[in-house]
Motif scaffolding. Structure first.
Motif, PDB file in Angstrom:
ATOM      1  N   GLY A  23       6.369-151.704  29.249  1.00  0.00           N
ATOM      2  CA  GLY A  23       5.244-151.355  30.096  1.00  0.00           C
ATOM      3  C   GLY A  23       4.261-150.457  29.374  1.00  0.00           C
ATOM      4  N   ASP A  24       3.563-149.622  30.089  1.00  0.00           N
ATOM      5  CA  ASP A  24       2.578-148.742  29.493  1.00  0.00           C
ATOM      6  C   ASP A  24       3.230-147.404  29.167  1.00  0.00           C
ATOM      7  N   ASN A  25       3.095-146.965  27.947  1.00  0.00           N
ATOM      8  CA  ASN A  25       3.677-145.702  27.528  1.00  0.00           C
ATOM      9  C   ASN A  25       2.689-144.975  26.639  1.00  0.00           C
ATOM     10  N   ARG A  26       2.143-143.891  27.139  1.00  0.00           N
ATOM     11  CA  ARG A  26       1.149-143.157  26.364  1.00  0.00           C
ATOM     12  C   ARG A  26       1.751-142.501  25.133  1.00  0.00           C
TER      13      ARG A  26
ATOM     14  N   PHE B 167       0.808-146.695  19.165  1.00  0.00           N
ATOM     15  CA  PHE B 167      -0.324-147.618  19.160  1.00  0.00           C
ATOM     16  C   PHE B 167      -1.156-147.576  20.447  1.00  0.00           C
ATOM     17  N   TRP B 168      -0.893-146.584  21.304  1.00  0.00           N
ATOM     18  CA  TRP B 168      -1.671-146.424  22.541  1.00  0.00           C
ATOM     19  C   TRP B 168      -3.180-146.417  22.283  1.00  0.00           C
TER      20      TRP B 168
ATOM     21  N   HIS C 293      -7.905-150.410  30.218  1.00  0.00           N
ATOM     22  CA  HIS C 293      -6.912-150.381  31.294  1.00  0.00           C
ATOM     23  C   HIS C 293      -5.501-150.148  30.757  1.00  0.00           C
ATOM     24  N   GLY C 294      -5.386-149.777  29.493  1.00  0.00           N
ATOM     25  CA  GLY C 294      -4.078-149.469  28.933  1.00  0.00           C
ATOM     26  C   GLY C 294      -3.359-150.681  28.369  1.00  0.00           C
ATOM     27  N   CYS C 295      -2.316-150.414  27.598  1.00  0.00           N
ATOM     28  CA  CYS C 295      -1.610-151.471  26.872  1.00  0.00           C
ATOM     29  C   CYS C 295      -1.008-152.535  27.790  1.00  0.00           C
ATOM     30  N   ALA C 296      -0.443-152.128  28.930  1.00  0.00           N
ATOM     31  CA  ALA C 296       0.245-153.082  29.807  1.00  0.00           C
ATOM     32  C   ALA C 296      -0.699-154.106  30.404  1.00  0.00           C
ATOM     33  N   SER C 297      -1.988-153.781  30.475  1.00  0.00           N
ATOM     34  CA  SER C 297      -2.958-154.683  31.106  1.00  0.00           C
ATOM     35  C   SER C 297      -3.659-155.601  30.105  1.00  0.00           C
TER      36      SER C 297
END
Length: 264
Positions: free
Chosen positions: A75-78, A82-83, A59-63
């Motif tokens: 927040g989430d940054n592709r 480190f994504w 669900h991505g880094c922010a989750s």
């Protein structure tokens, strides 16, 4: 501007608070945060993959945990180096038999390697590592319950072999000849777990990225903040133009114009 942005957060407050519950108060660490109990079975049974073709979802880094990261620009940054490590962290926790502390450690090592020479990247990765290490066991327990089931030891070998075979058939079809040999080497849950963590690292296309409610919330907040910034910038430009026009008209009214000298 700060007041306006806070007002935008009000509709998302319940989700923010729910997500923030994973983060302990400063200086206080939940009892279960350091040691999460692995999935276990009664005597005579062992943990095996619940599905012979497990699904691994990120669900991505922010989750991953730590909702306050977003509030401080995390927040989430592709584009973050480190994504991919975030995807591996999710997948690791979803491998039956995985140890949470090991998955957290793998994320830390992965992000350190990806962020070499980039201080901003390293700061974000360190904050994320701290958050997931202090985040408790609830998310990990849910992943393990979804990934594992208990099976009699004498039947476990066939289940493991089938899971390996289906993974290779889908993601490494040219290496199907390795399945039988690998199946004989993973005679325990821990060896099976280690194999799949390595496979997911080698073949990350097996991990599907899916936005959850938390990610949608962060994106909506970010979008509204950016829209507000654009609106305020436009208002500033319009105000500047109005002031310039006003000065022009004022200067024009003050000038004495001889109508007879004006050529039409």
């Amino acid at each position: 501007m700060t007041t306006i942005r806070r007002n935008y957060l009000l509709p998302f407050l319940p989700l923010l608070l729910a997500n923030a519950q994973e983060d302990p108060p400063p200086g206080q660490m939940p009892v279960e945060s350091l040691i999460c109990k692995p999935f276990d079975c009664i005597t005579g049974y062992v943990p095996v993959p619940k599905e012979t073709r497990p699904k691994y979802v990120s669900h991505g880094c922010a989750s991953m945990g730590g909702s306050m990261m977003f509030m401080y620009g995390g927040g989430d940054n592709r584009q973050d180096a480190f994504w991919p490590c975030c995807h591996q962290w999710f997948a690791c926790n979803q491998v039956c038999g995985a140890n949470k502390q090991y998955c957290d450690l793998r994320f830390r090592r992965c992000s350190e390697e990806k962020c070499i020479g980039n201080d901003k990247c390293q700061q974000g990765a360190n904050l994320k590592s701290m958050m997931i290490e202090m985040g408790g066991c609830e998310k990990y327990d849910a992943y393990q319950s979804a990934a594992c089931t208990c099976m009699q030891e004498e039947k476990a070998e066939a289940r493991r072999a089938e899971a390996i075979r289906k993974f290779y058939k889908k993601y490494v079809p040219d290496s199907m000849d390795k399945v039988e040999g690998l199946s004989k080497k993973v005679e325990t849950t821990s060896k099976m777990t280690a194999l799949f963590i390595k496979l997911l690292e080698k073949y990350p296309e097996a991990i599907k990225y899916v936005k959850d409610d938390t990610m949608h919330m962060y994106e909506n907040i970010d979008r509204m903040m950016k829209d507000q910034d654009k609106k305020e910038e436009l208002e500033k430009l319009l105000n500047i133009e109005k002031e310039e026009d006003k000065h022009i008209y004022d200067d024009f009214d003050d000038d004495e114009v001889d109508e007879e000298q004006v050529e039409l």
